[in-house]
Design a protein around this motif. Sequence first.
Motif, mmCIF file in Angstrom:
data_model
loop_
_atom_site.group_PDB
_atom_site.id
_atom_site.type_symbol
_atom_site.label_atom_id
_atom_site.label_comp_id
_atom_site.label_asym_id
_atom_site.label_seq_id
_atom_site.Cartn_x
_atom_site.Cartn_y
_atom_site.Cartn_z
ATOM 1 N N THR A 106 2.762 -0.711 -18.313
ATOM 2 C CA THR A 106 2.513 -0.223 -16.966
ATOM 3 C C THR A 106 1.582 -1.165 -16.207
ATOM 4 O O THR A 106 0.952 -2.043 -16.791
ATOM 5 N N ILE A 107 1.503 -0.946 -14.911
ATOM 6 C CA ILE A 107 0.691 -1.777 -14.016
ATOM 7 C C ILE A 107 -0.421 -0.911 -13.437
ATOM 8 O O ILE A 107 -0.168 0.193 -12.947
ATOM 9 N N GLY A 108 -1.630 -1.404 -13.494
ATOM 10 C CA GLY A 108 -2.754 -0.652 -12.957
ATOM 11 C C GLY A 108 -2.752 -0.629 -11.433
ATOM 12 O O GLY A 108 -2.146 -1.487 -10.786
ATOM 13 N N PHE A 109 -3.427 0.349 -10.867
ATOM 14 C CA PHE A 109 -3.552 0.393 -9.416
ATOM 15 C C PHE A 109 -4.896 0.990 -9.023
ATOM 16 O O PHE A 109 -5.527 1.718 -9.790
ATOM 17 N N GLU A 110 -5.323 0.638 -7.810
ATOM 18 C CA GLU A 110 -6.592 1.120 -7.277
ATOM 19 C C GLU A 110 -6.329 2.283 -6.323
ATOM 20 O O GLU A 110 -5.362 2.265 -5.562
ATOM 21 N N ILE A 111 -7.206 3.283 -6.364
ATOM 22 C CA ILE A 111 -7.028 4.498 -5.562
ATOM 23 C C ILE A 111 -8.162 4.620 -4.555
ATOM 24 O O ILE A 111 -9.336 4.564 -4.923
ATOM 25 N N GLU A 112 -7.791 4.763 -3.294
ATOM 26 C CA GLU A 112 -8.768 5.020 -2.232
ATOM 27 C C GLU A 112 -8.554 6.450 -1.728
ATOM 28 O O GLU A 112 -7.463 6.793 -1.253
ATOM 29 N N VAL B 111 2.078 20.517 -8.280
ATOM 30 C CA VAL B 111 1.402 20.677 -9.578
ATOM 31 C C VAL B 111 0.369 19.569 -9.797
ATOM 32 O O VAL B 111 -0.630 19.773 -10.487
ATOM 33 N N ALA B 112 0.598 18.388 -9.228
ATOM 34 C CA ALA B 112 -0.357 17.285 -9.374
ATOM 35 C C ALA B 112 -1.347 17.317 -8.214
ATOM 36 O O ALA B 112 -1.104 17.924 -7.177
ATOM 37 N N SER B 113 -2.484 16.652 -8.412
ATOM 38 C CA SER B 113 -3.497 16.617 -7.362
ATOM 39 C C SER B 113 -4.087 15.231 -7.155
ATOM 40 O O SER B 113 -4.973 15.056 -6.335
ATOM 41 N N SER B 114 -3.583 14.224 -7.907
ATOM 42 C CA SER B 114 -4.143 12.881 -7.814
ATOM 43 C C SER B 114 -3.114 11.851 -8.262
ATOM 44 O O SER B 114 -2.281 12.132 -9.145
ATOM 45 N N PRO B 115 -3.147 10.628 -7.699
ATOM 46 C CA PRO B 115 -2.265 9.556 -8.179
ATOM 47 C C PRO B 115 -2.522 9.198 -9.646
ATOM 48 O O PRO B 115 -1.682 8.549 -10.268
ATOM 49 N N ASN B 116 -3.685 9.615 -10.204
ATOM 50 C CA ASN B 116 -3.967 9.341 -11.609
ATOM 51 C C ASN B 116 -2.959 10.005 -12.541
ATOM 52 O O ASN B 116 -2.865 9.638 -13.715
ATOM 53 N N GLU B 117 -2.208 10.966 -12.037
ATOM 54 C CA GLU B 117 -1.207 11.653 -12.847
ATOM 55 C C GLU B 117 0.146 10.944 -12.811
ATOM 56 O O GLU B 117 1.136 11.468 -13.309
ATOM 57 N N SER C 273 0.851 -1.185 0.000
ATOM 58 C CA SER C 273 0.000 0.000 0.000
ATOM 59 C C SER C 273 0.890 1.240 0.000
ATOM 60 O O SER C 273 1.834 1.321 0.797
ATOM 61 N N PHE C 274 0.597 2.159 -0.894
ATOM 62 C CA PHE C 274 1.336 3.412 -0.978
ATOM 63 C C PHE C 274 0.409 4.560 -0.582
ATOM 64 O O PHE C 274 -0.796 4.520 -0.846
ATOM 65 N N TYR C 275 0.992 5.579 0.027
ATOM 66 C CA TYR C 275 0.219 6.739 0.462
ATOM 67 C C TYR C 275 0.751 7.982 -0.256
ATOM 68 O O TYR C 275 1.927 8.324 -0.121
ATOM 69 N N PHE C 276 -0.130 8.605 -1.060
ATOM 70 C CA PHE C 276 0.219 9.814 -1.799
ATOM 71 C C PHE C 276 -0.312 11.023 -1.031
ATOM 72 O O PHE C 276 -1.505 11.094 -0.720
ATOM 73 N N PHE D 268 7.192 4.697 -9.719
ATOM 74 C CA PHE D 268 6.100 5.590 -10.091
ATOM 75 C C PHE D 268 6.711 6.713 -10.935
ATOM 76 O O PHE D 268 7.722 7.314 -10.543
ATOM 77 N N PHE D 269 6.095 6.991 -12.090
ATOM 78 C CA PHE D 269 6.605 7.995 -13.031
ATOM 79 C C PHE D 269 5.521 9.046 -13.255
ATOM 80 O O PHE D 269 4.376 8.704 -13.583
ATOM 81 N N TYR D 270 5.867 10.315 -13.087
ATOM 82 C CA TYR D 270 4.901 11.394 -13.281
ATOM 83 C C TYR D 270 4.664 11.608 -14.775
ATOM 84 O O TYR D 270 5.595 11.797 -15.547
ATOM 85 N N ARG D 271 3.399 11.568 -15.190
ATOM 86 C CA ARG D 271 3.069 11.703 -16.607
ATOM 87 C C ARG D 271 2.310 12.998 -16.909
ATOM 88 O O ARG D 271 1.839 13.197 -18.032
#
Length: 332
Positions: free
Chosen positions: A214-220, A173-179, A151-154, A242-245
């Motif tokens: 890439t590998i998918g991940f779930e965000i809570e 500049v980012a606001s979500s792990p989706n980035e 488990s990772f915490y952003f 983890f790579f910022y896109r």
Amino acid sequence: MKKLLLGAILIFYSFILFAQNEVLTNQSIIDMLELGFSNDIIVTKINTSKNNFDTSIQALKELKEKGVSNDIIVAMMQKNNNTEKQMKKTSRSGIYFKVGNELKKIHPTAFSGTKTNTLGTALTYGIANAKIKSTMNGKHSNNVIDTNIPSFYFYFDDKEQNSFVVSNWWFTVASSPNEFLLSKLTIKKNRRELETGKVNIYAGNSIGVDEDNTIGFEIETINDYEFKVTPSVPLLPGEYCFFYRGTVPQGGYNNQSVFDFSISESCNIETKYKNDDYVWIVKDGKPRNYKITSTEIRKDGVYYILQQRNSWEPLECKESDCYSSKEEAIKK
């Protein structure tokens, strides 16, 4: 006499050191219960020790089946939440992973260089792409994780506070792990590599990590600035990042760093069959022989990608539906 005294002192300090490094797990609680310790002693031990408890629904079910009382389970859940509460109070931006009862920050690792394989392009007169690979020194990350589903915490900065930190700009500049993308790294000699672009004489250049790798991940979502991220599939031992896109801000900033980590070799998942093995499955009511071309580890088990002789069509099959012999497949 002096030797006996020195020996006693060493044993005493060894005991203290062990107690300080001790980390309670679900199995620790079950062991204490089986040894006959009372509930109040176990709860006190929970409240005074580090822990790495699993409080998922399945884990709680297993604890209940082992006879663990509600009081102990509540103490485990409360203690397990202390890490997240501590992080909320300190508000530190970045990516963290859990070690015992603490969160360890993953600091960005800069690329040491890039390389482009132009041989394939030259041999195909420019038709094939030349891959751009960014490299990092060392075969392994300093961030070692001892579980296949970490488990990772952003933690992102509050934009209203204008707390822009140059060394940690990703989380302003980012606001979500989706980035971010989660990708597996390739080990070559004494370095790690990540494909970060392609070059083609006719199609031009493309920059960014290939999303097919890439590998998918779930965000809570914890709140507007805090998120828990869990890989969608178990991670096999190896190197990841983890790579910022997202969009890189102007003013001298670049995206030449990743947030890297290793999955320990102790987390290896054993499979019944290996790639290139031949297995039998029952298809259309008949036993058929297939070759395993690749293996995928998922949360619900092991899956094989199969290829039959004289056929280009791949087939996906769960490990429990694969057999070593034709006779075994017929019996099932």
